[in-house]
Write an enzyme that holds these catalytic residues in place. Structure first.
Site, PDB file in Angstrom:
ATOM      1  CG  ASP A  32      -2.158   1.042   1.049  1.00  0.00           C
ATOM      2  OD1 ASP A  32      -2.226   1.291  -0.026  1.00  0.00           O
ATOM      3  OD2 ASP A  32      -2.837   1.427   2.013  1.00  0.00           O
ATOM      4  CE1 TYR A  61      -0.305   8.915   4.392  1.00  0.00           C
ATOM      5  CE2 TYR A  61       1.965   9.743   4.221  1.00  0.00           C
ATOM      6  CZ  TYR A  61       0.625   9.553   4.682  1.00  0.00           C
ATOM      7  OH  TYR A  61       0.231  10.318   5.931  1.00  0.00           O
ATOM      8  CG  HIS A  81      -4.142  10.789   2.431  1.00  0.00           C
ATOM      9  ND1 HIS A  81      -5.309  10.587   3.560  1.00  0.00           N
ATOM     10  CD2 HIS A  81      -3.409   9.700   2.798  1.00  0.00           C
ATOM     11  CE1 HIS A  81      -5.109   9.619   4.192  1.00  0.00           C
ATOM     12  NE2 HIS A  81      -3.827   9.167   3.977  1.00  0.00           N
ATOM     13  NE  ARG A 129       4.595  13.927  10.624  1.00  0.00           N
ATOM     14  CZ  ARG A 129       3.909  13.152   9.620  1.00  0.00           C
ATOM     15  NH1 ARG A 129       3.411  12.088  10.101  1.00  0.00           N
ATOM     16  NH2 ARG A 129       3.761  13.462   8.452  1.00  0.00           N
ATOM     17  CD  GLU A 133      -6.249   5.002   4.592  1.00  0.00           C
ATOM     18  OE1 GLU A 133      -5.673   3.929   4.053  1.00  0.00           O
ATOM     19  OE2 GLU A 133      -5.662   5.523   5.603  1.00  0.00           O
ATOM     20  CD  GLU A 160      -5.296   2.787  -0.100  1.00  0.00           C
ATOM     21  OE1 GLU A 160      -4.784   2.153  -1.045  1.00  0.00           O
ATOM     22  OE2 GLU A 160      -5.230   3.049   1.059  1.00  0.00           O
ATOM     23  CG  ASP A 195      -5.765   0.203   3.591  1.00  0.00           C
ATOM     24  OD1 ASP A 195      -5.929  -0.865   4.239  1.00  0.00           O
ATOM     25  OD2 ASP A 195      -4.815   0.970   3.826  1.00  0.00           O
ATOM     26  NE  ARG A 235      -8.208   6.741   9.359  1.00  0.00           N
ATOM     27  CZ  ARG A 235      -7.445   6.662   8.397  1.00  0.00           C
ATOM     28  NH1 ARG A 235      -6.118   6.047   8.334  1.00  0.00           N
ATOM     29  NH2 ARG A 235      -7.963   6.679   7.009  1.00  0.00           N
ATOM     30  CD  GLN A 245      -3.382   4.865  10.671  1.00  0.00           C
ATOM     31  OE1 GLN A 245      -4.576   4.879  10.495  1.00  0.00           O
ATOM     32  NE2 GLN A 245      -2.679   5.550   9.726  1.00  0.00           N
ATOM     33  CE1 TYR A 257       2.934   7.645  12.429  1.00  0.00           C
ATOM     34  CE2 TYR A 257       1.704   7.986  14.569  1.00  0.00           C
ATOM     35  CZ  TYR A 257       2.655   8.568  13.431  1.00  0.00           C
ATOM     36  OH  TYR A 257       2.920   9.749  13.630  1.00  0.00           O
ATOM     37  CE  LYS A 295      -3.597   2.649   7.623  1.00  0.00           C
ATOM     38  NZ  LYS A 295      -4.305   3.343   6.880  1.00  0.00           N
ATOM     39  CB  THR A 355      -7.597  -4.561   2.185  1.00  0.00           C
ATOM     40  OG1 THR A 355      -6.730  -4.324   3.227  1.00  0.00           O
ATOM     41  CG2 THR A 355      -7.517  -3.750   1.043  1.00  0.00           C
ATOM     42  CB  THR A 385      -6.028   8.139   1.332  1.00  0.00           C
ATOM     43  OG1 THR A 385      -6.088   6.879   2.394  1.00  0.00           O
ATOM     44  CG2 THR A 385      -7.535   8.685   1.662  1.00  0.00           C
ATOM     45  CD  GLU A 427      -7.596  12.570   4.058  1.00  0.00           C
ATOM     46  OE1 GLU A 427      -6.992  13.664   3.436  1.00  0.00           O
ATOM     47  OE2 GLU A 427      -7.841  11.577   3.919  1.00  0.00           O
TER      48      GLU A 427
HETATM   49 CA    CA Z   1      -4.146   2.972   2.879  1.00  0.00          CA
END
Ligand code: CA
Length: 434
Positions: free
Chosen positions: A133, A135, A140, A149, A206, A208, A240, A244, A247, A251, A260, A264, A358, A372
């Site tokens: 997968d 990114y 996104h 962050r 997600e 995708e 996907d 959250r 995650q 992560y 994750k 899927t 995503t 989001e």
């Molecule tokens: Ca993904």
């Protein structure tokens, strides 16, 4: 070479005006017939076409295909034969199903080949050996980086230099329609002194797309960017599913893991790059910074214009579309992803699944995840039944659809849909010493 798409071709099978599957599409999939036999298939309008029956009736004889190629539960062996064979089979199917063909009035043969979509199940089209997968949407990555962050430095320093990705699990790639169970896991909010265990409270989708690969080149592992698309069989829609809360805690520092890999979902019909040729469009420019030479590619025609949408339907209620996006927004193209993936010697095989990451567009309304859309739950969305959602609730059905359209031609993917079902009741193992 003949043009890949004959805009004027017409099938003798009925195709409704807004069908995703005109004779110019000819996708590939696997169906379970009413007699429980699994076969490889294509689709025109609302009719599934049994490729095993076509082969047994001799209509593929000139192509000298291996015996029993389509009498299988997956397309992997067919995909292994390479792009010239994919093209020959696809154009033979189109020829057989064009008005005036040798097959049109052979009613008893057609009864062996054709199945109404309502009478069959379209299942997982390939045995996915490896699932990666990426990114690759700048919007996104910027949104997530801002939230988790620092808005001033939302993209990490590597992001504009390489297509960031991670290895997922193929064992939990699910066919469209299979329910998804709310996962358990660890989470730790900023106020929690220690992590807590329980059902995820932030289950998300997600939006995708994914490309399904052919085998890599024989005898050399890196796939040069110039020929990368020769090793891409086609595309599907991919959801996907993501937890959250799990995650955010797990992560660091190695990236996604249990948040994750619980589910899927993918759409059942693989649409070939040849079918999507009329809808190629430019990739966003990559001049600041310029990628390293092995990733450099002309932006013209590097992406595909695919309209995408996501809808949520609460149990027993009509759906509400919560996102409209487009595959063309990808910063890193599929060819760049595949070239990067193999530059170190990593092998790819027929049936590998490579998710785009995503796909978010530039504006609110085009964001491809609830994370989001609701900005991590701070701005819930309203649904048509009067309820609101921050994340996905038990009983909700999430459906993604995608299609390309130009000059009256529509080539689509159908949909990938799944309902979230409640977490298993889970009992902690006994800690008694006896
Ligand atoms: Ca993904």
């Amino acid at each position: 070479m003949q043009p890949l798409t004959d805009f004027t071709a017409q099938s003798f099978l009925p195709v409704s005006e807004h069908s995703d599957f005109p004779i110019q599409n000819i996708p590939f999939g696997v169906i379970e017939r009413p007699d429980e036999l699994f076969v490889c298939a294509s689709r025109i309008g609302d009719t599934a076409i049994d490729l095993n029956a076509i082969q047994q009736l001799g209509y593929f004889d000139a192509l000298e295909l291996p015996e029993g190629l389509f009498g299988q539960e997956a397309l992997n062996e067919f995909i292994s034969l390479g792009q010239p064979v994919w093209r020959a089979v696809r154009s033979r199917i189109a020829e057989l199903y064009t008005v005036g063909s040798e097959l049109e009035f052979r009613t008893s043969q057609r009864e062996e080949i054709e199945w109404p979509i309502a009478d069959i199940d379209a299942v997982l089209p390939v045995l996915v050996g490896d699932y990666t997968d990426f990114y690759a949407s700048r919007e996104h990555a910027t949104n997530v980086g801002s939230m988790f962050r620092d808005p001033a430095n939302a993209l990490l320093p590597n992001w504009l230099h390489l297509p960031v990705g991670y290895h997922g699990r193929s064992s939990t790639i699910l066919e469209s329609g299979m329910p998804v169970r709310r996962p358990h896991g660890q989470r730790k909010g900023p106020q929690d002194p220690t992590p807590v265990f329980g059902p995820s409270i932030k289950v998300d989708f997600e939006l995708e797309m994914a490309f399904i690969t052919g085998d890599g080149p024989v005898g050399e592992t890196p796939i040069p960017i110039e020929i990368a698309e020769e090793h891409i069989f086609g595309l599907v829609l991919l959801n996907d599913w993501s937890a959250r809360d799990i995650q955010q805690w797990e992560y660091v520092p190695l990236g996604p893991f249990l948040a994750k890999n619980f589910a899927t979902s993918i759409s059942p019909w693989i649409v070939t790059l040849d079918a999507l040729a009329p809808f190629r469009t430019d990739r966003p420019s990559q001049e600041d910074p310029m990628p390293l030479p092995y990733l450099q590619q002309e932006p013209a025609g590097a992406n595909v214009d695919v309209h995408l949408e996501v809808a949520i339907a609460p149990q027993g209620h009509a759906e509400t579309v919560v996102c409209r996006s487009n595959f063309k927004y990808m910063y890193w193209s599929m060819a760049q992803q595949l070239a990067h993936h193999t530059i170190n010697g990593c092998l790819i095989n027929s049936g590998d699944c490579m998710g785009s990451g995503t796909i978010s567009g530039p504006e609110k309304g085009s964001f491809g995840s609830m994370l989001e859309i609701t900005w991590n739950g701070q701005e819930p969305v309203s649904l048509a039944d009067g309820s609101t959602r921050s994340f996905i609730e038990d009983g909700d059905t999430v459906t993604m659809r995608g299609y390309s359209e130009k000059n009256g031609l529509r080539i689509g993917f159908g949909e990938v849909s799944a309902t979230l079902i409640p977490a298993l009741s889970w009992k902690a193992p006994s800690t008694s010493k006896n």
